[in-house]
Design a protein around this motif. Structure first.
Motif, PDB file in Angstrom:
ATOM      1  N   ILE A 186       0.980  -1.251  -0.060  1.00  0.00           N
ATOM      2  CA  ILE A 186       0.168   0.119  -0.073  1.00  0.00           C
ATOM      3  C   ILE A 186       1.048   1.400   0.163  1.00  0.00           C
ATOM      4  CG2 ILE A 186      -1.991   1.023   1.570  1.00  0.00           C
ATOM      5  CD1 ILE A 186      -2.695  -1.339   2.122  1.00  0.00           C
ATOM      6  N   ASN A 187       1.816   1.623   0.919  1.00  0.00           N
ATOM      7  CA  ASN A 187       3.272   2.375   0.619  1.00  0.00           C
ATOM      8  C   ASN A 187       4.863   1.966   1.071  1.00  0.00           C
ATOM      9  OD1 ASN A 187       4.031   4.491   1.000  1.00  0.00           O
ATOM     10  ND2 ASN A 187       2.558   5.549   2.188  1.00  0.00           N
ATOM     11  N   ASP A 188       5.973   2.577   0.782  1.00  0.00           N
ATOM     12  CA  ASP A 188       6.651   2.578   1.063  1.00  0.00           C
ATOM     13  C   ASP A 188       7.311   3.186   2.202  1.00  0.00           C
ATOM     14  OD1 ASP A 188       6.792   1.167  -1.707  1.00  0.00           O
ATOM     15  OD2 ASP A 188       7.519   2.744  -2.309  1.00  0.00           O
ATOM     16  N   TYR A 189       6.720   3.713   2.887  1.00  0.00           N
ATOM     17  CA  TYR A 189       7.046   4.662   3.890  1.00  0.00           C
ATOM     18  C   TYR A 189       5.457   4.410   4.584  1.00  0.00           C
ATOM     19  CZ  TYR A 189       9.838   7.477   0.958  1.00  0.00           C
ATOM     20  OH  TYR A 189      10.857   8.395   0.320  1.00  0.00           O
ATOM     21  N   SER A 190       6.224   4.188   6.486  1.00  0.00           N
ATOM     22  CA  SER A 190       6.323   3.939   7.225  1.00  0.00           C
ATOM     23  C   SER A 190       6.162   5.246   8.331  1.00  0.00           C
ATOM     24  CB  SER A 190       6.452   2.780   8.165  1.00  0.00           C
ATOM     25  OG  SER A 190       5.402   2.595   9.871  1.00  0.00           O
ATOM     26  N   GLU A 191       5.368   5.697   8.924  1.00  0.00           N
ATOM     27  CA  GLU A 191       4.996   6.802   9.054  1.00  0.00           C
ATOM     28  C   GLU A 191       5.245   7.363  11.141  1.00  0.00           C
ATOM     29  OE1 GLU A 191       4.318  11.693   8.063  1.00  0.00           O
ATOM     30  OE2 GLU A 191       3.189   9.969   6.495  1.00  0.00           O
ATOM     31  N   VAL A 192       5.784   8.118  12.052  1.00  0.00           N
ATOM     32  CA  VAL A 192       5.333   8.143  13.135  1.00  0.00           C
ATOM     33  C   VAL A 192       4.961   9.701  13.334  1.00  0.00           C
ATOM     34  CG1 VAL A 192       6.759   8.719  15.095  1.00  0.00           C
ATOM     35  CG2 VAL A 192       7.971   7.059  13.368  1.00  0.00           C
ATOM     36  N   SER A 193       3.818   9.416  13.990  1.00  0.00           N
ATOM     37  CA  SER A 193       2.769   9.902  13.524  1.00  0.00           C
ATOM     38  C   SER A 193       2.852  11.056  14.826  1.00  0.00           C
ATOM     39  CB  SER A 193       1.468   8.997  14.385  1.00  0.00           C
ATOM     40  OG  SER A 193       0.390  10.106  15.199  1.00  0.00           O
ATOM     41  N   ASP A 194       2.423  12.029  14.397  1.00  0.00           N
ATOM     42  CA  ASP A 194       2.323  13.316  14.590  1.00  0.00           C
ATOM     43  C   ASP A 194       2.374  13.533  16.090  1.00  0.00           C
ATOM     44  OD1 ASP A 194       2.947  14.785  12.702  1.00  0.00           O
ATOM     45  OD2 ASP A 194       1.168  15.679  11.936  1.00  0.00           O
ATOM     46  N   THR A 195       1.015  12.351  17.049  1.00  0.00           N
ATOM     47  CA  THR A 195       0.862  12.787  17.889  1.00  0.00           C
ATOM     48  C   THR A 195       1.812  12.519  18.965  1.00  0.00           C
ATOM     49  OG1 THR A 195      -0.198  10.190  17.946  1.00  0.00           O
ATOM     50  CG2 THR A 195      -1.487  12.049  17.696  1.00  0.00           C
ATOM     51  N   VAL A 196       2.473  11.387  18.197  1.00  0.00           N
ATOM     52  CA  VAL A 196       3.556  10.578  19.009  1.00  0.00           C
ATOM     53  C   VAL A 196       5.082  12.086  19.173  1.00  0.00           C
ATOM     54  CG1 VAL A 196       6.563  10.143  18.942  1.00  0.00           C
ATOM     55  CG2 VAL A 196       4.246   8.830  18.404  1.00  0.00           C
ATOM     56  N   TYR A 197       5.095  13.352  18.444  1.00  0.00           N
ATOM     57  CA  TYR A 197       5.778  14.582  18.289  1.00  0.00           C
ATOM     58  C   TYR A 197       5.087  15.022  19.643  1.00  0.00           C
ATOM     59  CZ  TYR A 197       8.768  12.812  14.689  1.00  0.00           C
ATOM     60  OH  TYR A 197       9.799  11.650  14.210  1.00  0.00           O
ATOM     61  N   GLU A 198       3.497  15.361  19.472  1.00  0.00           N
ATOM     62  CA  GLU A 198       3.264  16.315  20.592  1.00  0.00           C
ATOM     63  C   GLU A 198       2.659  15.624  22.240  1.00  0.00           C
ATOM     64  OE1 GLU A 198      -0.729  16.209  18.863  1.00  0.00           O
ATOM     65  OE2 GLU A 198      -0.514  16.962  17.372  1.00  0.00           O
ATOM     66  N   SER A 199       2.640  14.210  21.940  1.00  0.00           N
ATOM     67  CA  SER A 199       3.352  13.329  23.079  1.00  0.00           C
ATOM     68  C   SER A 199       4.273  13.861  24.007  1.00  0.00           C
ATOM     69  CB  SER A 199       3.245  12.333  23.376  1.00  0.00           C
ATOM     70  OG  SER A 199       1.610  11.636  23.224  1.00  0.00           O
ATOM     71  N   ILE A 200       5.511  14.114  23.214  1.00  0.00           N
ATOM     72  CA  ILE A 200       6.971  14.175  23.471  1.00  0.00           C
ATOM     73  C   ILE A 200       6.640  15.616  23.848  1.00  0.00           C
ATOM     74  CG2 ILE A 200       9.343  14.676  23.189  1.00  0.00           C
ATOM     75  CD1 ILE A 200       9.067  12.227  21.118  1.00  0.00           C
ATOM     76  N   ASP A 201       6.370  16.490  23.246  1.00  0.00           N
ATOM     77  CA  ASP A 201       6.523  18.120  23.770  1.00  0.00           C
ATOM     78  C   ASP A 201       5.376  17.756  25.068  1.00  0.00           C
ATOM     79  OD1 ASP A 201       7.946  18.205  21.177  1.00  0.00           O
ATOM     80  OD2 ASP A 201       6.420  19.462  20.323  1.00  0.00           O
ATOM     81  N   GLN A 202       4.632  17.825  25.205  1.00  0.00           N
ATOM     82  CA  GLN A 202       3.260  17.626  26.582  1.00  0.00           C
ATOM     83  C   GLN A 202       4.083  17.438  27.698  1.00  0.00           C
ATOM     84  OE1 GLN A 202       0.925  19.665  27.091  1.00  0.00           O
ATOM     85  NE2 GLN A 202       0.628  19.273  28.717  1.00  0.00           N
ATOM     86  N   TYR A 203       4.982  15.832  27.402  1.00  0.00           N
ATOM     87  CA  TYR A 203       5.626  15.577  28.282  1.00  0.00           C
ATOM     88  C   TYR A 203       6.726  16.565  29.123  1.00  0.00           C
ATOM     89  CZ  TYR A 203       3.036  11.322  27.811  1.00  0.00           C
ATOM     90  OH  TYR A 203       2.178   9.449  27.942  1.00  0.00           O
TER      91      TYR A 203
END
Length: 133
Positions: A83-100
């Motif tokens: 389906i897709n050549d790429y797997s993506e790290v979700s923006d919510t992961v980065y938002e969680s990092i920033d919040q923590y």
């Protein structure tokens, strides 16, 4: 962050020079890694399954260290290459990092908490935390 998933050594030649993170879903030889690093001069990390990481030679690990390329253990769960050549790290992961971080947690505490919550590999989380500063 997009993770380019490579299923075979033949696919290395099709990679673009702008790839920053590559998941190798096959057991790479030293030559495969050298070819990939040459083909993708901007690569920051190679992501490979745990069982494959054990077979990477010390000289190749030293080469990657000298180039500043992280060798990360882990799998890309649930990804369908057809389906897709790429797997993506979700923006919510980065938002969680920033919040923590706003909450005052250390990177080690964030990594442990997110590993439990997201079932991501420790190495990948450490890499994301290090590169999110």
């Amino acid at each position: 962050m997009k993770i380019r998933v490579v299923s075979s050594k033949e696919e290395i030649e099709s990679l673009g020079t702008n790839e920053e993170m590559v998941h190798l879903a096959f057991r790479p030889s030293n030559t495969d890694i050298l070819t990939l690093v040459t083909k993708c001069p901007n690569v920051k990390a190679l992501h490979i399954p745990t069982s494959y990481k054990r077979t990477i030679s010390k000289s190749t690990q030293m080469f990657l260290d000298m180039k500043g390329i992280a060798l990360i253990e882990g799998d890309v769960w649930g990804h369908r290459k057809d389906i897709n050549d790429y797997s993506e790290v979700s923006d919510t992961v980065y938002e969680s990092i920033d919040q923590y971080r706003k909450d005052g947690l250390s990177d080690d505490e964030i990594g442990a908490k997110m590993e439990r919550e997201l079932h991501m590999s420790t190495d990948l989380l450490k890499f994301l935390l290090k590169n999110r500063k």
